[in-house]
Scaffold this motif. Structure first.
Motif, PDB file in Angstrom:
ATOM      1  N   ARG A 190       0.846  -1.189   0.000  1.00 25.33           N
ATOM      2  CA  ARG A 190       0.000   0.000   0.000  1.00 25.33           C
ATOM      3  C   ARG A 190       0.881   1.238   0.000  1.00 25.33           C
ATOM      4  NH1 ARG A 190      -2.158   3.583   3.501  1.00 25.33           N
ATOM      5  NH2 ARG A 190      -1.165   2.602   5.318  1.00 25.33           N
ATOM      6  N   ILE A 191       0.572   2.160  -0.918  1.00 27.88           N
ATOM      7  CA  ILE A 191       1.348   3.398  -1.036  1.00 27.88           C
ATOM      8  C   ILE A 191       0.531   4.537  -0.427  1.00 27.88           C
ATOM      9  CG2 ILE A 191       2.460   5.023  -2.623  1.00 27.88           C
ATOM     10  CD1 ILE A 191       2.708   2.716  -4.628  1.00 27.88           C
ATOM     11  N   SER A 215       8.470   6.380  -7.529  1.00 30.59           N
ATOM     12  CA  SER A 215       9.794   6.522  -6.924  1.00 30.59           C
ATOM     13  C   SER A 215      10.156   5.210  -6.245  1.00 30.59           C
ATOM     14  CB  SER A 215       9.783   7.660  -5.882  1.00 30.59           C
ATOM     15  OG  SER A 215       9.076   7.256  -4.715  1.00 30.59           O
ATOM     16  N   ASP A 216      11.358   5.158  -5.717  1.00 34.36           N
ATOM     17  CA  ASP A 216      11.792   3.947  -5.012  1.00 34.36           C
ATOM     18  C   ASP A 216      10.999   3.737  -3.723  1.00 34.36           C
ATOM     19  OD1 ASP A 216      13.621   3.396  -6.942  1.00 34.36           O
ATOM     20  OD2 ASP A 216      15.327   4.293  -5.893  1.00 34.36           O
ATOM     21  N   TYR A 264       7.098   0.701 -14.260  1.00 33.88           N
ATOM     22  CA  TYR A 264       8.166   1.404 -13.543  1.00 33.88           C
ATOM     23  C   TYR A 264       9.401   0.514 -13.433  1.00 33.88           C
ATOM     24  CZ  TYR A 264      10.691   3.523  -9.624  1.00 33.88           C
ATOM     25  OH  TYR A 264      11.656   4.063  -8.826  1.00 33.88           O
ATOM     26  N   HIS A 265       9.201  -0.733 -13.011  1.00 32.06           N
ATOM     27  CA  HIS A 265      10.330  -1.660 -12.839  1.00 32.06           C
ATOM     28  C   HIS A 265      10.974  -2.021 -14.177  1.00 32.06           C
ATOM     29  CE1 HIS A 265      10.285  -2.575  -8.523  1.00 32.06           C
ATOM     30  NE2 HIS A 265       8.965  -2.434  -8.579  1.00 32.06           N
ATOM     31  N   GLU A 266      10.150  -2.207 -15.200  1.00 28.23           N
ATOM     32  CA  GLU A 266      10.700  -2.534 -16.525  1.00 28.23           C
ATOM     33  C   GLU A 266      11.560  -1.381 -17.041  1.00 28.23           C
ATOM     34  OE1 GLU A 266      10.506  -5.472 -17.505  1.00 28.23           O
ATOM     35  OE2 GLU A 266       8.496  -6.313 -17.664  1.00 28.23           O
ATOM     36  N   HIS A 267      11.054  -0.157 -16.852  1.00 34.34           N
ATOM     37  CA  HIS A 267      11.793   1.013 -17.320  1.00 34.34           C
ATOM     38  C   HIS A 267      13.142   1.136 -16.609  1.00 34.34           C
ATOM     39  CE1 HIS A 267      12.359   4.960 -19.100  1.00 34.34           C
ATOM     40  NE2 HIS A 267      12.556   5.486 -17.897  1.00 34.34           N
ATOM     41  N   GLY A 294       7.738   4.274  -3.630  1.00 37.22           N
ATOM     42  CA  GLY A 294       6.391   3.894  -4.058  1.00 37.22           C
ATOM     43  C   GLY A 294       6.422   2.580  -4.808  1.00 37.22           C
ATOM     44  N   TYR A 295       6.324   2.659  -6.151  1.00 33.31           N
ATOM     45  CA  TYR A 295       6.384   1.438  -6.958  1.00 33.31           C
ATOM     46  C   TYR A 295       7.686   0.678  -6.728  1.00 33.31           C
ATOM     47  CZ  TYR A 295       2.354   3.007  -9.749  1.00 33.31           C
ATOM     48  OH  TYR A 295       1.110   3.396 -10.179  1.00 33.31           O
ATOM     49  N   GLY A 296       8.745   1.424  -6.411  1.00 36.88           N
ATOM     50  CA  GLY A 296      10.047   0.788  -6.236  1.00 36.88           C
ATOM     51  C   GLY A 296      10.101  -0.207  -5.084  1.00 36.88           C
ATOM     52  N   LYS A 297       9.216  -0.060  -4.078  1.00 35.55           N
ATOM     53  CA  LYS A 297       9.187  -0.989  -2.940  1.00 35.55           C
ATOM     54  C   LYS A 297       8.476  -2.298  -3.276  1.00 35.55           C
ATOM     55  CE  LYS A 297       8.614   0.498   1.256  1.00 35.55           C
ATOM     56  NZ  LYS A 297       8.041   1.140   2.472  1.00 35.55           N
ATOM     57  N   ASN A 298       7.667  -2.257  -4.358  1.00 36.05           N
ATOM     58  CA  ASN A 298       6.940  -3.466  -4.747  1.00 36.05           C
ATOM     59  C   ASN A 298       7.889  -4.527  -5.297  1.00 36.05           C
ATOM     60  OD1 ASN A 298       4.515  -2.221  -4.126  1.00 36.05           O
ATOM     61  ND2 ASN A 298       4.127  -1.565  -6.236  1.00 36.05           N
TER      62      ASN A 298
END
Length: 494
Positions: free
Chosen positions: A142-143, A155-156, A192-195, A158-162
């Motif tokens: 959860r963000i 950012s790391d 985000y991770h792919e990029h 937000g999506y970066g923690k997933n």
């Protein structure tokens, strides 16, 4: 069989071609958010006669070698023991069912995405269970301030923690047991991770309804509003598409409301957004596969009435709200229909008024209507079922399909040995009795041969059906509705 208004083969061909084009548009990898039901879309088959409930799966099979499936489930839904309204099973159980179904079709299920994870105990047990079954589970956390705080989301922190979901195919289909499962969040987190890994990938959305190139108030689109009355979804003209292209298209409020946020997320990840509108994101070719508009219009009007009756019964059971039923009444007024527009309704009510007992009416696919009344041996639905089979098999009405000497021992078993207070045979019991009779009776066997012709018939009961009768009608493919009243005044109804 009813006359079709939709060309399934054309739809499968156009849809698969369109998805292939979208994969290439993004350089060879696409995350496709799949809304609605993937293989049992009975709503679509009712409002678009000719649309097979498994059309979407058949379409995906055209892309079988390119596709893998990720199933998203919200950890909060596991904790709340949330259930599917149509099947009555919990979302976590449905995930296992979905895995089995997809595998049976030969589709590759890559992983499970556990969204909104905050350490919920039930979610952790679910994760252990899935891992023990050999399935890969990835956590999406959860963000805070989602989706407004774009800077944190992309950012790391937000999506970066997933967790990064490891995928191997060019088409990643993200589906779920139901709405609110976090499908879009899974797709955007993956982008985000792919990029960050230097992998080029894109995102698209597959929602059958509302159909973007049909008018806003087209009955097919209003039937979608009826189907999502509990979510209070509203169809709207897509203002972003109108501004960008000068073209009027239809979308629904949640996609339109979230588009500015989605556009900002894309811009933060890629520097620009590949889409100018929510309609641009879609890959829906359903509207281009309608071959008889009036058939689909009438089917959709009937669907709104069915949804009204379903919600009215749920309201009687304390499972719905006045707001929801009022919205359905408004949709019926907009379409110029009422409950009597459903032909089985006045037919069943007339029998009930004449006999003073519950009654059921069935409309066959050729338009003929047959009714059933409550008797000492049979419930109204069982009687209507047998009468429908007689009509289909051209068997004289005065002939008994099942001898009373067969029915009476079953009643004796129910009442004297199984503690059942109702001696009348339910639909499942009457079909078993008919099948037994068919072994030695040619007339009963002839009636059994026409059982499959009940598929797509409409039925209406003047009382809320038992779970047994309701379930049996569903298995036979009969679209049944009920008056929102019980046969007796008891508080507990099984």
């Amino acid at each position: 069989m009813r006359k079709p208004g939709f060309d399934s083969q054309k739809y499968i061909r156009l849809q698969s071609e369109h998805i292939r084009e979208r994969i290439q548009q993004f350089g060879g990898k696409l995350y496709l958010e799949f809304g609605g039901k993937l293989f049992d879309d009975y709503h679509a088959s009712r409002v678009l006669p000719g649309f097979a409930p498994d059309n979407k799966i058949r379409m995906l099979l055209q892309l079988k070698d390119q596709a893998e499936i990720v199933i998203a489930i919200n950890a909060n839904d596991i904790e709340k023991n949330k259930r599917r309204g149509d099947l009555g099973i919990t979302y976590d159980t449905d995930v296992i069912r979905l895995v089995d179904v997809f595998r049976d079709f030969g589709l590759y299920v890559g992983s499970i995405a556990l969204t909104q994870y905050t350490g919920q105990p039930s979610a952790e047990l679910f994760e252990k269970r899935m891992t023990a079954l050999g399935l890969k589970v990835f956590r999406l956390y959860r963000i805070p301030n989602y989706p407004s705080d774009i800077q944190t989301i992309v950012s790391d922190e937000g999506y970066g923690k997933n967790d990064y979901i490891e995928t191997t195919r060019s088409l990643v289909v993200v589906t779920a047991p139901g709405p609110g499962s976090g499908k879009m969040a899974v797709c955007l987190s993956q982008l985000y991770h792919e990029h960050k890994r230097g992998i080029q990938a894109g995102y698209a959305k597959f929602e059958t309804f509302p159909i973007w190139n049909l008018p806003l108030k087209h009955p097919v689109n209003l039937a979608y509003e009826a189907a999502t009355a509990d979510l209070n979804d509203v169809n709207m003209i897509d203002p972003f598409h109108l501004e960008a292209y000068g073209e009027t298209t239809v979308n629904y409020n949640r996609d339109i409301e979230i588009f500015p946020v989605l556009k900002a997320i894309f811009e933060r990840i890629y520097g620009e957004c590949p889409y100018k509108s929510p309609t641009d994101m879609g890959v829906n070719m359903a509207g281009k596969s309608i071959i008889d508009d009036e058939i689909c219009r009438e089917a959709s009007r009937q669907e709104v009435i069915r949804r009204y009756y379903k919600t009215a019964c749920q309201l009687r059971q304390g499972l719905s709200s006045e707001q929801e039923i009022n919205k359905l009444k408004l949709l019926m007024r907009t379409l110029g229909v009422d409950t009597s527009t459903r032909k089985t309704v006045p037919a069943a009510l007339a029998v009930a008024e004449r006999t003073g007992e519950p009654a059921t009416a069935i409309e066959l696919t050729d338009g003929r209507i047959v009714t059933g009344k409550t008797s000492a041996l049979l419930g109204a639905s069982s009687a209507a079922l047998l009468n429908a089979l007689k009509l289909l098999a051209d068997i004289p009405d005065e002939l008994n399909l099942i001898s009373p000497t067969v029915i009476e021992p079953i009643q004796h078993l129910k009442v004297d040995h199984m503690g059942n207070r109702n001696p009348r045979l339910h639909t499942d019991e009457v079909l078993i009795a008919l099948a037994i009779s068919a072994a030695t009776d040619e007339v009963a066997a002839r009636a059994m041969d026409h059982l499959s012709e009940l598929k797509d018939c409409d039925a209406h009961s003047t009382v809320i059906l038992s779970q047994v009768d309701d379930g049996m009608f569903k298995k036979l493919g009969v679209n049944v509705t009920c008056e929102p009243t019980y046969q007796n005044s008891k508080l507990y109804h099984k």
